[in-house]
Enzyme design. Structure first.
Site, PDB file in Angstrom:
ATOM      1  CE  LYS A   1      38.452  16.149   3.968  1.00  0.00           C
ATOM      2  NZ  LYS A   1      38.892  17.366   4.694  1.00  0.00           N
TER       3      LYS A   1
ATOM      4  CD  GLU B   1      32.946  19.775 -10.749  1.00  0.00           C
ATOM      5  OE1 GLU B   1      32.596  19.104  -9.739  1.00  0.00           O
ATOM      6  OE2 GLU B   1      33.213  20.984 -10.702  1.00  0.00           O
TER       7      GLU B   1
ATOM      8  N   GLY C   1      41.313  19.436   1.670  1.00  0.00           N
ATOM      9  CA  GLY C   1      41.502  19.043   0.268  1.00  0.00           C
ATOM     10  C   GLY C   1      42.729  19.688  -0.343  1.00  0.00           C
ATOM     11  NE  ARG C   2      42.167  25.751   1.519  1.00  0.00           N
ATOM     12  CZ  ARG C   2      40.919  25.550   1.917  1.00  0.00           C
ATOM     13  NH1 ARG C   2      40.091  24.813   1.165  1.00  0.00           N
ATOM     14  NH2 ARG C   2      40.461  26.057   3.054  1.00  0.00           N
TER      15      ARG C   2
ATOM     16  CD  GLU D   1      38.893  25.630  -2.024  1.00  0.00           C
ATOM     17  OE1 GLU D   1      39.446  24.590  -1.605  1.00  0.00           O
ATOM     18  OE2 GLU D   1      38.210  25.652  -3.071  1.00  0.00           O
TER      19      GLU D   1
ATOM     20  CG  HIS E   1      58.166  37.566 -24.268  1.00  0.00           C
ATOM     21  ND1 HIS E   1      58.936  38.339 -25.100  1.00  0.00           N
ATOM     22  CD2 HIS E   1      59.028  36.852 -23.505  1.00  0.00           C
ATOM     23  CE1 HIS E   1      60.216  38.086 -24.859  1.00  0.00           C
ATOM     24  NE2 HIS E   1      60.304  37.176 -23.908  1.00  0.00           N
TER      25      HIS E   1
ATOM     26  CE  LYS F   1      31.824  22.103  -4.705  1.00  0.00           C
ATOM     27  NZ  LYS F   1      32.412  21.296  -3.603  1.00  0.00           N
TER      28      LYS F   1
HETATM   29  O1  F6P Z   1      36.369  23.598  -4.440  1.00  0.00           O
HETATM   30  C1  F6P Z   1      35.775  22.974  -3.399  1.00  0.00           C
HETATM   31  C2  F6P Z   1      36.446  21.655  -3.113  1.00  0.00           C
HETATM   32  O2  F6P Z   1      35.778  21.048  -2.055  1.00  0.00           O
HETATM   33  C3  F6P Z   1      37.941  21.825  -2.800  1.00  0.00           C
HETATM   34  O3  F6P Z   1      38.180  22.286  -1.507  1.00  0.00           O
HETATM   35  C4  F6P Z   1      38.413  20.422  -3.045  1.00  0.00           C
HETATM   36  O4  F6P Z   1      39.829  20.342  -3.177  1.00  0.00           O
HETATM   37  C5  F6P Z   1      37.673  20.094  -4.359  1.00  0.00           C
HETATM   38  O5  F6P Z   1      36.403  20.771  -4.232  1.00  0.00           O
HETATM   39  C6  F6P Z   1      37.467  18.616  -4.602  1.00  0.00           C
HETATM   40  O6  F6P Z   1      36.760  18.054  -3.542  1.00  0.00           O
HETATM   41  P1  F6P Z   1      36.852  16.437  -3.358  1.00  0.00           P
HETATM   42  O7  F6P Z   1      38.301  16.122  -3.075  1.00  0.00           O
HETATM   43  O8  F6P Z   1      35.950  16.139  -2.206  1.00  0.00           O
HETATM   44  O9  F6P Z   1      36.387  15.811  -4.637  1.00  0.00           O
END
Ligand code: F6P
Length: 542
Positions: A210, A216, A272-273, A358, A389, A501
């Protein structure tokens, strides 16, 4: 605008529920069924191919009525209107939360800031359909002229969990010749393990982010592109047809080197979620076909319409939410377990962890006051029968009270009758054993006693189709919304993730010249940095 929200613990119904829970005297499920043979019908709700059986909960008519009263006395109704009207209910970022618009139809009339949304959303869906069709027909060619066969989706959190869950849950519908891979963690071993499965000439890299700033995702993308360029002996592949970006920040994606023609966008009012319904779902559309993605949207829209119109007493998201509030705020539980008796839904607990924790892992109200009452629970889970199990022992014989959502598909054409019968028999048996225990057996030695009286919800889908899958995700989205609205919190921001972060970035930029870890933020981290540096030199100044 959203009506001023009311702290729930000031409402009369909250007081009533406190009194009903007082003294910790718990209802007895078995007696409730013996007293009311019709209980299984009274506390069950069927909606469009989904059955929610909530009769095995520690509630009676009095408690359920008080929970419904709580919903009525809260500003839930007004906040629900604000949600669907595109009001800025994400109050800390002054944004709407219009993920429902992504699955809306023109007649729903979704607007944001007064602007109708249907055109732009239809245009994005059309773009997705075109790409999906070309890839599925073998017409999307890599730089050496070969048709794409491997799709690698790079993203993390909401930018990967929805697509990965959907591709697994709906795998019977997948294109037989396309292979879909997901890279999320920054763990290089996992990245390389995935890359080594790909055919570089036939790989499409889909980068979902987003913000297009996530550390990462950007590192994983750089490594993937480096790997591709090495394998193909070519440079500049970031601007080739083998790379597509899905983002709400076109500028950042272009700055990364991806041409505008290879970028699909969604708006800032999609959390995002909550983004699986947006262009972030492109991988789903490619893997399953755009028609199936549309069916998934249709199921979610059907749940939206149910949530928007059904009276609270017959409203599946509201009922699920109120049951969770009864356990969390009045029976003092701390977690909820999601147990899908369906291996295709093995990623559902992970998806719902982000969606729920979240969104509602907050302790400050919408107006900034510190909250005294409990809010979002810890959500966890694993598929049944596997969980039987591993941790069901704790459910049966510990003192924990952990409400469960057991989820299953009644029909599973992809299975074998004997297997599906066995799976469902275990599902029913566990819910029954948790409720009844073995108290009716006389003279049992203590170590054999299962006290029972453990609650569970049963959510039964007629079948795990794209439509019913979409319904289930939307059901839980709205459950989270209802709880957040009653708890008077903002379910749509996530400021808590930023601190860690920032520290990680400092550690990565502050290399240690003399190995004494001076870039560390605290003594503990300093020691650990030294430990790592002595063994690897990873954090030493090059
Ligand atoms: O965990 C924080 C967060 O901003 C989430 O809300 C989001 O889904 C994820 O990191 C990835 O963010 P992006 O879609 O901006 O890479």
């Amino acid at each position: 605008m959203t009506k001023t929200t009311t702290p729930p613990d000031t409402l009369p119904a909250w007081r009533t529920l406190e009194a009903l829970a007082a003294g910790g005297k718990r209802l007895d499920l078995l007696s409730l069924f013996q007293k009311d043979p019709d209980r299984h019908r009274r506390f069950a709700l069927s909606v469009d191919g989904l059955l929610l059986d909530y009769s095995k909960n520690l509630i009676d008519e009095t408690i359920f009525s008080a929970l419904l009263e709580l919903a009525e006395q809260s500003t839930l109704g007004h906040q629900r209107d604000a949600l669907f009207n595109g009001d800025p209910i994400n109050c800390s970022e002054q944004r709407a939360a219009l993920h429902t618009a992504l699955r809306g139809e023109r007649e729903d009339g979704y607007r944001c800031g007064g602007q109708p949304l249907n055109e732009q959303i239809s245009a994005t869906l059309a773009e997705m359909a075109t790409i999906s069709g070309l890839v599925r027909e073998g017409k999307w060619l890599g730089v050496t002229g070969k048709a794409v066969r491997d799709i690698v989706h790079i993203g993390i959190g909401g930018s990967v969990l929805g697509p990965q869950l959907a591709c697994q849950a709906l795998r019977p519908y997948r294109h037989p010749d396309l292979r879909v891979h997901f890279i999320a963690n920054v763990d290089g071993e996992d990245v390389l393990n995935t890359l080594n499965q790909l055919d570089p000439e036939r790989t499409l890299v889909i980068v979902a982010s987003k913000t297009f700033t996530t550390q990462e995702t950007l590192l994983n993308t750089r490594t993937t592109l480096h790997w591709l360029e090495q394998k193909l002996q070519r440079s500049g592949l970031v601007s080739s047809r083998q790379v597509i970006a899905l983002t709400a920040n076109r500028k950042n994606a272009e700055a990364f080197g991806i041409p505008s023609s290879q970028i699909l966008t969604f708006d800032e009012w999609v959390g995002g979620r909550y983004s699986v319904w947006s262009c972030v779902g492109l991988t789903i559309s490619i893997s399953l076909g755009h028609e199936r993605f549309t069916e998934m949207l249709g199921g979610a829209r059907a749940m939206d319409r149910h949530f928007r119109s059904a009276p609270f007493a017959e409203n599946m998201p509201v009922i699920l939410a109120l049951l969770g509030i009864w356990y969390r705020n009045f029976l003092d539980t701390t977690s909820v377990a999601i147990i899908p008796y369906c291996q295709r839904l093995s990623l559902l607990p992970s998806y719902l962890q982000q969606l729920d924790m979240e969104s509602n892992g907050k302790s400050v109200s919408q107006s900034g006051e510190t909250i005294a009452y409990q809010t979002g629970p810890v959500l966890w889970g694993q598929t049944g029968t596997n969980a039987q199990h591993t941790f069901f022992q704790l459910f049966h014989q510990s003192n924990h009270l952990i409400p469960l959502d057991l989820v299953a598909a009644v029909n599973e054409p992809e299975s074998i009758d004997e297997h599906h019968r066995t799976l469902l028999a275990n599902l029913l048996a566990q819910a029954s054993a948790l409720m009844t225990g073995n108290r009716n057996q006389p003279d049992l030695p203590a170590h054999l006693i299962c006290p029972g009286n453990k609650p569970s919800n049963l959510l039964l889908l007629d079948a795990l189709t794209p439509y019913h899958f979409g319904q289930v995700l939307a059901l839980y989205e709205h459950k989270v919304f209802v709880q957040g609205a009653i708890w008077n919190i903002n379910s749509y921001d996530q400021w808590g993730v930023e601190l860690g972060k920032g520290i990680a970035s400092d550690l990565l930029s502050g290399h240690d010249s003399d190995q004494d870890g001076e870039s560390a933020p605290d003594p503990s981290t300093r020691q650990l940095l030294n430990h790592i540096n002595r063994r690897t030199g990873l954090f030493k100044t090059p």
